[in-house]
Design a protein around this motif. Structure first.
Motif, PDB file in Angstrom:
ATOM      1  N   ARG A 171       0.833  -1.211   0.000  1.00  0.00           N
ATOM      2  CA  ARG A 171       0.000   0.000   0.000  1.00  0.00           C
ATOM      3  C   ARG A 171       0.864   1.257   0.000  1.00  0.00           C
ATOM      4  NH1 ARG A 171      -3.612  -3.128   3.804  1.00  0.00           N
ATOM      5  NH2 ARG A 171      -5.318  -3.792   2.476  1.00  0.00           N
ATOM      6  N   LEU A 172       1.922   1.242   0.807  1.00  0.00           N
ATOM      7  CA  LEU A 172       2.867   2.362   0.829  1.00  0.00           C
ATOM      8  C   LEU A 172       3.487   2.552  -0.552  1.00  0.00           C
ATOM      9  CD1 LEU A 172       4.629   4.518   2.327  1.00  0.00           C
ATOM     10  CD2 LEU A 172       6.260   2.653   2.759  1.00  0.00           C
ATOM     11  N   PHE A 173       3.926   1.466  -1.179  1.00  0.00           N
ATOM     12  CA  PHE A 173       4.547   1.540  -2.496  1.00  0.00           C
ATOM     13  C   PHE A 173       3.552   2.064  -3.533  1.00  0.00           C
ATOM     14  CE2 PHE A 173       7.303  -2.363  -1.182  1.00  0.00           C
ATOM     15  CZ  PHE A 173       8.017  -1.577  -0.301  1.00  0.00           C
ATOM     16  N   ALA A 174       2.311   1.593  -3.463  1.00  0.00           N
ATOM     17  CA  ALA A 174       1.287   2.055  -4.401  1.00  0.00           C
ATOM     18  C   ALA A 174       1.069   3.563  -4.261  1.00  0.00           C
ATOM     19  CB  ALA A 174      -0.023   1.302  -4.177  1.00  0.00           C
ATOM     20  N   LEU A 175       0.976   4.050  -3.032  1.00  0.00           N
ATOM     21  CA  LEU A 175       0.792   5.494  -2.805  1.00  0.00           C
ATOM     22  C   LEU A 175       2.012   6.283  -3.268  1.00  0.00           C
ATOM     23  CD1 LEU A 175      -1.004   5.433   0.647  1.00  0.00           C
ATOM     24  CD2 LEU A 175      -1.997   6.012  -1.585  1.00  0.00           C
ATOM     25  N   TYR A 176       3.192   5.739  -3.037  1.00  0.00           N
ATOM     26  CA  TYR A 176       4.431   6.374  -3.490  1.00  0.00           C
ATOM     27  C   TYR A 176       4.402   6.548  -5.010  1.00  0.00           C
ATOM     28  CZ  TYR A 176       9.386   6.419  -4.930  1.00  0.00           C
ATOM     29  OH  TYR A 176      10.580   6.702  -5.538  1.00  0.00           O
ATOM     30  N   PHE A 177       4.082   5.474  -5.736  1.00  0.00           N
ATOM     31  CA  PHE A 177       4.064   5.553  -7.194  1.00  0.00           C
ATOM     32  C   PHE A 177       2.909   6.424  -7.694  1.00  0.00           C
ATOM     33  CE2 PHE A 177       6.637   1.625  -6.800  1.00  0.00           C
ATOM     34  CZ  PHE A 177       7.737   2.053  -7.529  1.00  0.00           C
ATOM     35  N   LEU A 178       1.760   6.337  -7.050  1.00  0.00           N
ATOM     36  CA  LEU A 178       0.613   7.161  -7.428  1.00  0.00           C
ATOM     37  C   LEU A 178       0.943   8.648  -7.262  1.00  0.00           C
ATOM     38  CD1 LEU A 178      -2.330   7.130  -8.394  1.00  0.00           C
ATOM     39  CD2 LEU A 178      -3.015   7.070  -5.976  1.00  0.00           C
ATOM     40  N   SER A 179       1.577   9.007  -6.159  1.00  0.00           N
ATOM     41  CA  SER A 179       1.939  10.413  -5.926  1.00  0.00           C
ATOM     42  C   SER A 179       3.005  10.886  -6.905  1.00  0.00           C
ATOM     43  CB  SER A 179       2.416  10.614  -4.492  1.00  0.00           C
ATOM     44  OG  SER A 179       3.701  10.043  -4.300  1.00  0.00           O
ATOM     45  N   HIS A 180       3.813   9.962  -7.366  1.00  0.00           N
ATOM     46  CA  HIS A 180       4.900  10.306  -8.279  1.00  0.00           C
ATOM     47  C   HIS A 180       4.396  10.752  -9.658  1.00  0.00           C
ATOM     48  CE1 HIS A 180       9.175  10.414  -8.265  1.00  0.00           C
ATOM     49  NE2 HIS A 180       9.330   9.353  -7.512  1.00  0.00           N
ATOM     50  N   ILE A 181       3.235  10.271 -10.066  1.00  0.00           N
ATOM     51  CA  ILE A 181       2.720  10.606 -11.396  1.00  0.00           C
ATOM     52  C   ILE A 181       2.485  12.112 -11.539  1.00  0.00           C
ATOM     53  CG2 ILE A 181       0.812  10.264 -13.033  1.00  0.00           C
ATOM     54  CD1 ILE A 181       0.676   7.320 -11.923  1.00  0.00           C
ATOM     55  N   PRO A 182       1.669  12.741 -10.680  1.00  0.00           N
ATOM     56  CA  PRO A 182       1.486  14.196 -10.853  1.00  0.00           C
ATOM     57  C   PRO A 182       2.755  14.996 -10.554  1.00  0.00           C
ATOM     58  CG  PRO A 182       0.317  13.419  -8.900  1.00  0.00           C
ATOM     59  CD  PRO A 182       0.813  12.208  -9.624  1.00  0.00           C
ATOM     60  N   ILE A 183       3.557  14.556  -9.586  1.00  0.00           N
ATOM     61  CA  ILE A 183       4.801  15.273  -9.277  1.00  0.00           C
ATOM     62  C   ILE A 183       5.716  15.287 -10.487  1.00  0.00           C
ATOM     63  CG2 ILE A 183       6.916  15.186  -7.887  1.00  0.00           C
ATOM     64  CD1 ILE A 183       5.148  14.081  -5.578  1.00  0.00           C
ATOM     65  N   THR A 184       5.843  14.146 -11.135  1.00  0.00           N
ATOM     66  CA  THR A 184       6.704  14.054 -12.316  1.00  0.00           C
ATOM     67  C   THR A 184       6.157  14.918 -13.447  1.00  0.00           C
ATOM     68  OG1 THR A 184       7.476  11.849 -11.734  1.00  0.00           O
ATOM     69  CG2 THR A 184       7.667  12.489 -14.046  1.00  0.00           C
ATOM     70  N   LEU A 185       4.878  14.741 -13.768  1.00  0.00           N
ATOM     71  CA  LEU A 185       4.294  15.452 -14.903  1.00  0.00           C
ATOM     72  C   LEU A 185       4.214  16.959 -14.694  1.00  0.00           C
ATOM     73  CD1 LEU A 185       1.404  12.989 -15.840  1.00  0.00           C
ATOM     74  CD2 LEU A 185       3.572  13.349 -17.061  1.00  0.00           C
TER      75      LEU A 185
ATOM     76  N   LEU B  25       5.173  26.328 -21.413  1.00  0.00           N
ATOM     77  CA  LEU B  25       4.344  25.161 -21.703  1.00  0.00           C
ATOM     78  C   LEU B  25       3.466  24.789 -20.504  1.00  0.00           C
ATOM     79  CD1 LEU B  25       3.706  23.175 -23.957  1.00  0.00           C
ATOM     80  CD2 LEU B  25       5.460  21.667 -23.045  1.00  0.00           C
ATOM     81  N   HIS B  26       4.012  24.949 -19.303  1.00  0.00           N
ATOM     82  CA  HIS B  26       3.241  24.677 -18.089  1.00  0.00           C
ATOM     83  C   HIS B  26       2.427  25.919 -17.715  1.00  0.00           C
ATOM     84  CE1 HIS B  26       5.829  21.159 -17.509  1.00  0.00           C
ATOM     85  NE2 HIS B  26       4.926  20.750 -16.652  1.00  0.00           N
ATOM     86  N   PRO B  27       1.296  25.725 -17.078  1.00  0.00           N
ATOM     87  CA  PRO B  27       0.533  26.887 -16.602  1.00  0.00           C
ATOM     88  C   PRO B  27       1.389  27.721 -15.634  1.00  0.00           C
ATOM     89  CG  PRO B  27      -0.751  24.867 -16.388  1.00  0.00           C
ATOM     90  CD  PRO B  27       0.634  24.463 -16.774  1.00  0.00           C
ATOM     91  N   PRO B  28       1.184  29.036 -15.630  1.00  0.00           N
ATOM     92  CA  PRO B  28       1.975  29.907 -14.747  1.00  0.00           C
ATOM     93  C   PRO B  28       1.949  29.478 -13.276  1.00  0.00           C
ATOM     94  CG  PRO B  28       0.688  31.223 -16.278  1.00  0.00           C
ATOM     95  CD  PRO B  28       0.272  29.789 -16.465  1.00  0.00           C
ATOM     96  N   ALA B  29       0.829  28.960 -12.812  1.00  0.00           N
ATOM     97  CA  ALA B  29       0.741  28.553 -11.399  1.00  0.00           C
ATOM     98  C   ALA B  29       1.739  27.430 -11.096  1.00  0.00           C
ATOM     99  CB  ALA B  29      -0.679  28.103 -11.066  1.00  0.00           C
ATOM    100  N   LEU B  30       1.941  26.501 -12.028  1.00  0.00           N
ATOM    101  CA  LEU B  30       2.893  25.411 -11.806  1.00  0.00           C
ATOM    102  C   LEU B  30       4.333  25.911 -11.877  1.00  0.00           C
ATOM    103  CD1 LEU B  30       1.215  22.489 -13.766  1.00  0.00           C
ATOM    104  CD2 LEU B  30       1.333  22.817 -11.291  1.00  0.00           C
ATOM    105  N   THR B  31       4.583  26.848 -12.787  1.00  0.00           N
ATOM    106  CA  THR B  31       5.913  27.447 -12.878  1.00  0.00           C
ATOM    107  C   THR B  31       6.227  28.200 -11.592  1.00  0.00           C
ATOM    108  OG1 THR B  31       5.641  27.644 -15.265  1.00  0.00           O
ATOM    109  CG2 THR B  31       7.379  28.982 -14.260  1.00  0.00           C
ATOM    110  N   GLU B  32       5.238  28.931 -11.083  1.00  0.00           N
ATOM    111  CA  GLU B  32       5.419  29.662  -9.823  1.00  0.00           C
ATOM    112  C   GLU B  32       5.630  28.702  -8.661  1.00  0.00           C
ATOM    113  OE1 GLU B  32       2.015  32.249  -9.498  1.00  0.00           O
ATOM    114  OE2 GLU B  32       2.547  33.289 -11.366  1.00  0.00           O
ATOM    115  N   LEU B  33       4.929  27.571  -8.675  1.00  0.00           N
ATOM    116  CA  LEU B  33       5.105  26.570  -7.623  1.00  0.00           C
ATOM    117  C   LEU B  33       6.534  26.036  -7.636  1.00  0.00           C
ATOM    118  CD1 LEU B  33       3.962  24.744  -5.362  1.00  0.00           C
ATOM    119  CD2 LEU B  33       3.255  23.148  -7.166  1.00  0.00           C
ATOM    120  N   LEU B  34       7.056  25.744  -8.811  1.00  0.00           N
ATOM    121  CA  LEU B  34       8.440  25.266  -8.918  1.00  0.00           C
ATOM    122  C   LEU B  34       9.417  26.344  -8.443  1.00  0.00           C
ATOM    123  CD1 LEU B  34      10.519  23.142  -9.734  1.00  0.00           C
ATOM    124  CD2 LEU B  34      10.426  24.080 -12.060  1.00  0.00           C
TER     125      LEU B  34
END
Length: 183
Positions: free
Chosen positions: A22-36, A48-57
């Motif tokens: 379950r921990l591994f599944a959540l780790y990989f699931l969370s990784h998808i939006p973080i990566t993208l 290319l990314h919305p300004p809000a995501l650029t500002e977050l980075l």
């Protein structure tokens, strides 16, 4: 009673990795939006990314003094490409296998993934600990405390893959090799 106790112990050993799965599944699931949404930004054209995501980075890089995410060295870019083209396709497969549970076929791909990621994280963490960031265009860690704070951000991405690796290698559920019947 002894036989039932042994059977229960065997069943417990087989079921033992469930909390880890379950921990591994959540780790990989969370990784998808973080990566993208975050990790791939340094590889993609500006805007290319919305300004809000650029500002977050930018907020993250400034708050945690991580210039690698705004101006990645070439070796770090290579790791991001690996994340995009090797790891990202594996994330949904791993989410499925670990949420479903008991999928012994995930063993070899998980060993490959965790070994690769642990290797890259050792290099990243060594860079954080020992690199002279004073020449960076973006602010990097200056004090030992700032280096440790930045390390704490990257640490889960080393520790969980190491837990995956040790689970795949040493837990009886995954390490048991089935004998195939000879024809």
């Amino acid at each position: 009673a002894g036989a039932r106790g042994g059977a229960r112990a065997g069943a417990a050993m087989a079921a033992a990795p469930r909390w880890r799965e379950r921990l591994f599944a959540l780790y990989f699931l969370s990784h998808i939006p973080i990566t993208l949404l975050i990790d791939l930004q340094p590889l993609l054209p500006a805007g290319l990314h919305p300004p809000a995501l650029t500002e977050l980075l930018q907020w993250y890089a400034a708050s945690f003094r991580d210039p690698m995410m705004l101006q990645p060295p070439e070796w770090f870019k290579a790791f991001i490409y690996c994340e995009a083209f090797l790891q990202m396709p594996f994330f949904p497969v791993a989410v499925y296998a670990f949420f479903k549970g008991g999928c012994k076929w995930i063993r070899t791909p998980a060993i490959i993934y965790s070994t690769h990621v642990a290797t890259t994280l050792f290099a990243i963490m060594a860079h954080i600990l020992f690199h002279d960031f004073s020449k960076s265009e973006h602010v990097g860690p200056r004090t030992q405390r700032e280096r440790l704070i930045l390390l704490s951000i990257y640490a889960p991405y080393l520790l969980i893959p190491l837990l995956i690796l040790f689970t795949m290698l040493f837990h009886p559920h995954y390490s048991h090799v089935e004998k195939r019947k000879r024809k």
